[in-house]
Design a protein around this motif. Structure first.
Motif, PDB file in Angstrom:
ATOM      1  N   LEU A 139      42.942  45.383  40.659  1.00  0.00           N
ATOM      2  CA  LEU A 139      42.392  46.552  40.280  1.00  0.00           C
ATOM      3  C   LEU A 139      43.613  47.719  40.527  1.00  0.00           C
ATOM      4  CD1 LEU A 139      38.730  46.895  41.146  1.00  0.00           C
ATOM      5  CD2 LEU A 139      39.770  47.385  38.642  1.00  0.00           C
ATOM      6  N   SER A 140      44.460  47.396  41.490  1.00  0.00           N
ATOM      7  CA  SER A 140      45.273  48.249  41.732  1.00  0.00           C
ATOM      8  C   SER A 140      46.752  48.449  40.681  1.00  0.00           C
ATOM      9  CB  SER A 140      46.122  48.125  43.143  1.00  0.00           C
ATOM     10  OG  SER A 140      46.941  46.830  43.020  1.00  0.00           O
ATOM     11  N   PHE A 141      46.620  47.533  39.941  1.00  0.00           N
ATOM     12  CA  PHE A 141      47.376  47.354  38.634  1.00  0.00           C
ATOM     13  C   PHE A 141      46.950  47.883  37.747  1.00  0.00           C
ATOM     14  CE2 PHE A 141      48.806  44.318  41.884  1.00  0.00           C
ATOM     15  CZ  PHE A 141      50.253  44.511  42.177  1.00  0.00           C
ATOM     16  N   GLY A 142      45.659  48.110  37.612  1.00  0.00           N
ATOM     17  CA  GLY A 142      44.979  48.720  36.140  1.00  0.00           C
ATOM     18  C   GLY A 142      43.968  47.895  35.840  1.00  0.00           C
ATOM     19  N   GLU A 143      42.980  48.815  34.998  1.00  0.00           N
ATOM     20  CA  GLU A 143      41.640  47.962  34.721  1.00  0.00           C
ATOM     21  C   GLU A 143      41.900  47.189  33.592  1.00  0.00           C
ATOM     22  OE1 GLU A 143      38.162  50.304  34.326  1.00  0.00           O
ATOM     23  OE2 GLU A 143      38.254  51.066  36.525  1.00  0.00           O
ATOM     24  N   ALA A 144      42.959  47.461  32.555  1.00  0.00           N
ATOM     25  CA  ALA A 144      43.317  46.779  31.512  1.00  0.00           C
ATOM     26  C   ALA A 144      43.602  45.244  32.036  1.00  0.00           C
ATOM     27  CB  ALA A 144      44.405  47.187  30.572  1.00  0.00           C
ATOM     28  N   SER A 145      44.591  45.264  32.855  1.00  0.00           N
ATOM     29  CA  SER A 145      44.827  43.758  33.202  1.00  0.00           C
ATOM     30  C   SER A 145      43.740  43.070  33.938  1.00  0.00           C
ATOM     31  CB  SER A 145      45.946  43.919  34.214  1.00  0.00           C
ATOM     32  OG  SER A 145      46.266  42.561  34.641  1.00  0.00           O
ATOM     33  N   TYR A 146      43.008  43.717  34.760  1.00  0.00           N
ATOM     34  CA  TYR A 146      41.998  43.198  35.625  1.00  0.00           C
ATOM     35  C   TYR A 146      40.796  42.804  34.605  1.00  0.00           C
ATOM     36  CZ  TYR A 146      37.994  43.372  38.653  1.00  0.00           C
ATOM     37  OH  TYR A 146      36.651  43.034  39.260  1.00  0.00           O
ATOM     38  N   TRP A 147      40.275  43.389  33.714  1.00  0.00           N
ATOM     39  CA  TRP A 147      39.177  43.045  32.813  1.00  0.00           C
ATOM     40  C   TRP A 147      39.600  42.177  31.812  1.00  0.00           C
ATOM     41  CZ3 TRP A 147      34.463  43.342  34.157  1.00  0.00           C
ATOM     42  CH2 TRP A 147      33.931  44.322  35.146  1.00  0.00           C
ATOM     43  N   ALA A 148      40.966  42.017  31.535  1.00  0.00           N
ATOM     44  CA  ALA A 148      41.564  40.917  30.451  1.00  0.00           C
ATOM     45  C   ALA A 148      41.320  39.527  31.418  1.00  0.00           C
ATOM     46  CB  ALA A 148      43.007  40.951  30.315  1.00  0.00           C
ATOM     47  N   GLN A 149      41.463  39.529  32.561  1.00  0.00           N
ATOM     48  CA  GLN A 149      41.444  38.243  33.382  1.00  0.00           C
ATOM     49  C   GLN A 149      39.819  37.773  33.104  1.00  0.00           C
ATOM     50  OE1 GLN A 149      43.048  38.257  37.296  1.00  0.00           O
ATOM     51  NE2 GLN A 149      44.584  39.763  36.611  1.00  0.00           N
ATOM     52  N   HIS A 150      38.937  38.812  33.239  1.00  0.00           N
ATOM     53  CA  HIS A 150      37.590  38.598  33.266  1.00  0.00           C
ATOM     54  C   HIS A 150      37.195  37.735  31.838  1.00  0.00           C
ATOM     55  CE1 HIS A 150      33.508  40.031  31.477  1.00  0.00           C
ATOM     56  NE2 HIS A 150      33.110  39.451  32.662  1.00  0.00           N
ATOM     57  N   ASP A 151      37.822  38.543  30.775  1.00  0.00           N
ATOM     58  CA  ASP A 151      37.508  38.193  29.222  1.00  0.00           C
ATOM     59  C   ASP A 151      38.151  36.731  29.031  1.00  0.00           C
ATOM     60  OD1 ASP A 151      36.205  40.627  29.196  1.00  0.00           O
ATOM     61  OD2 ASP A 151      37.946  41.430  28.040  1.00  0.00           O
ATOM     62  N   ALA A 152      39.203  36.462  29.682  1.00  0.00           N
ATOM     63  CA  ALA A 152      39.893  35.146  29.328  1.00  0.00           C
ATOM     64  C   ALA A 152      39.018  34.104  30.010  1.00  0.00           C
ATOM     65  CB  ALA A 152      41.226  35.258  30.249  1.00  0.00           C
ATOM     66  N   GLY A 153      38.252  34.402  30.945  1.00  0.00           N
ATOM     67  CA  GLY A 153      37.120  33.371  31.603  1.00  0.00           C
ATOM     68  C   GLY A 153      37.809  31.968  32.039  1.00  0.00           C
ATOM     69  N   ASP A 154      39.126  32.085  32.361  1.00  0.00           N
ATOM     70  CA  ASP A 154      39.589  30.881  32.918  1.00  0.00           C
ATOM     71  C   ASP A 154      39.746  30.815  34.258  1.00  0.00           C
ATOM     72  OD1 ASP A 154      40.591  29.659  30.461  1.00  0.00           O
ATOM     73  OD2 ASP A 154      41.960  31.376  30.341  1.00  0.00           O
ATOM     74  N   ASP A 155      39.495  31.657  35.163  1.00  0.00           N
ATOM     75  CA  ASP A 155      39.398  31.596  36.868  1.00  0.00           C
ATOM     76  C   ASP A 155      38.346  32.140  37.397  1.00  0.00           C
ATOM     77  OD1 ASP A 155      40.456  30.797  39.134  1.00  0.00           O
ATOM     78  OD2 ASP A 155      42.496  31.767  38.597  1.00  0.00           O
ATOM     79  N   VAL A 156      38.083  31.844  38.758  1.00  0.00           N
ATOM     80  CA  VAL A 156      37.025  32.750  39.439  1.00  0.00           C
ATOM     81  C   VAL A 156      37.302  34.097  39.264  1.00  0.00           C
ATOM     82  CG1 VAL A 156      35.878  32.856  41.570  1.00  0.00           C
ATOM     83  CG2 VAL A 156      37.024  30.692  40.970  1.00  0.00           C
TER      84      VAL A 156
END
Length: 216
Positions: A139-156
């Motif tokens: 989250l320290s690098f921004g919510e856009a990058s953080y939530w992109a990881q959630h949406d990709a659904g490839d990792d914990v």
């Protein structure tokens, strides 16, 4: 129905698809040291990254194969307790842990899930108090990058239990690491609703049962 406390262990009867863990993503792999920037979200369908998120800081030495919990700590293993609410068919497991040890218990549960064949993208880890160290780092690098990881659904994925953008996953792990009763009373039913196959709650059994009873 009160939940029966269990030591960290993943039952072989857990419903839902199983997948062979991606190379290098097991409990024996040292948790990586976060780099200078956010992890890029891999494209949909791409293999999961070879390193599982962990706590920021020096990489821990390999722990080797995770041993089964000692028998003298647990006694006879108890079966998972069927949830009183949440997704149909989901199982509910309680792992006793103090508030300051709930994140460690959740991390151990994730290690065991990966060792038993769960794909990293099937697991969601929620905290009721402070963010998991990896979530705080991302989250320290921004919510856009953080939530992109959630949406990709490839990792914990690690998130605050009260986050509204969270989707469901086959396995949800909740670390009861703080938060007042109002926060945790809302968090538990929401986590139940997101868990497709298994909900694991790491925290104080007496408090959790009291909160679930108040919600019944």
């Amino acid at each position: 129905m009160p939940l029966i406390p269990e030591e960290p262990q993943i039952h072989e009867s857990v419903p839902g698809p199983r997948a062979t863990p991606a190379a290098g993503r097991t409990a024996s792999t040292p948790r990586p040291v976060p780099g200078p920037g956010p992890r890029p979200a891999p494209p949909r369908g791409a293999p999961a990254s070879s390193a599982r998120p962990g706590k920021p800081g020096p990489a821990a030495p390999s722990r080797g194969q995770v041993p089964a919990p000692p028998a003298q700590r647990t006694g006879s293993p108890q079966p998972p307790v069927a949830p009183t609410g949440g997704a149909a068919g989901a199982q509910l497991q309680l792992i006793p842990a103090p508030a300051d040890g709930a994140i460690d218990a959740a991390d151990e549960a994730v290690d065991l899930l990966l060792d038993t064949g769960r794909a990293p993208g099937e697991i969601l880890v929620l905290t009721t108090g402070e963010n998991h160290p990896w979530a705080a780092h991302e989250l320290s690098f921004g919510e856009a990058s953080y939530w992109a990881q959630h949406d990709a659904g490839d990792d914990v994925f690690y998130a605050d239990a009260g986050a509204e953008r969270l989707g469901g996953r086959p396995v949800v792990v909740v670390a009861m690491n703080g938060g007042d009763d109002e926060v945790t009373t809302r968090a538990l039913p929401a986590a139940m609703a997101r868990a497709g196959a298994l909900l694991i709650v790491c925290g104080d059994p007496q408090r959790i049962n009291a909160l679930l009873g108040a919600n019944a």
